[in-house]
Design a protein around this motif. Sequence first.
Motif, short mmCIF file in Angstrom:
data_model
loop_
_atom_site.label_atom_id
_atom_site.label_comp_id
_atom_site.label_asym_id
_atom_site.label_seq_id
_atom_site.Cartn_x
_atom_site.Cartn_y
_atom_site.Cartn_z
N LYS A 75 0.82 -1.21 0.00
CA LYS A 75 0.00 0.00 0.00
C LYS A 75 0.85 1.26 0.00
N ASP A 76 2.11 1.14 0.43
CA ASP A 76 3.01 2.29 0.44
C ASP A 76 3.47 2.59 -0.98
N PRO A 77 3.26 3.81 -1.47
CA PRO A 77 3.63 4.14 -2.86
C PRO A 77 5.12 3.94 -3.15
N GLN A 78 5.99 4.23 -2.17
CA GLN A 78 7.42 4.06 -2.40
C GLN A 78 7.79 2.58 -2.54
N GLN A 79 7.22 1.73 -1.70
CA GLN A 79 7.47 0.30 -1.81
C GLN A 79 6.91 -0.25 -3.12
N TYR A 80 5.75 0.25 -3.51
CA TYR A 80 5.14 -0.18 -4.77
C TYR A 80 6.05 0.17 -5.95
N ALA A 81 6.60 1.38 -5.94
CA ALA A 81 7.48 1.82 -7.03
C ALA A 81 8.75 1.00 -7.08
N LYS A 82 9.26 0.59 -5.92
CA LYS A 82 10.48 -0.22 -5.89
C LYS A 82 10.30 -1.56 -6.58
N GLY A 83 9.07 -2.04 -6.65
CA GLY A 83 8.80 -3.31 -7.32
C GLY A 83 9.04 -3.26 -8.81
N PHE A 84 9.11 -2.07 -9.38
CA PHE A 84 9.33 -1.93 -10.83
C PHE A 84 10.79 -1.72 -11.19
#
Length: 97
Positions: free
Chosen positions: A79-88
């Motif tokens: 749910k954290d946008p920064q963690q989500y972006a790291k997945g890419f």
Amino acid sequence: MSDEMMQTVTFWIYSGIVIIAFVGLLEIIWSERQKQSLRATQRRGTAPGRGGTVLYHSGFDQADGTPVPGSSRAWTVPKDPQQYAKGFVPGNRNRND
């Protein structure tokens, strides 16, 4: 039918067409405004926060609906946008590259 009567009938037919077109145009404008106001108030997706949302894949064959052994999966989407972006970001890349 006289020429004058024919002109009157033609006038009313054209007037009706113009009025119907105008009302239709107003309806289209009104419905688009309604859609825009709904879009402004409705947020999509998941609110930022801790934890994640779990997505499941059932493992069924799409052709005939039979289960495929070993193909069930679960993903956790943060749910954290920064963690989500790291997945890419590919795993072998450095932050400064």
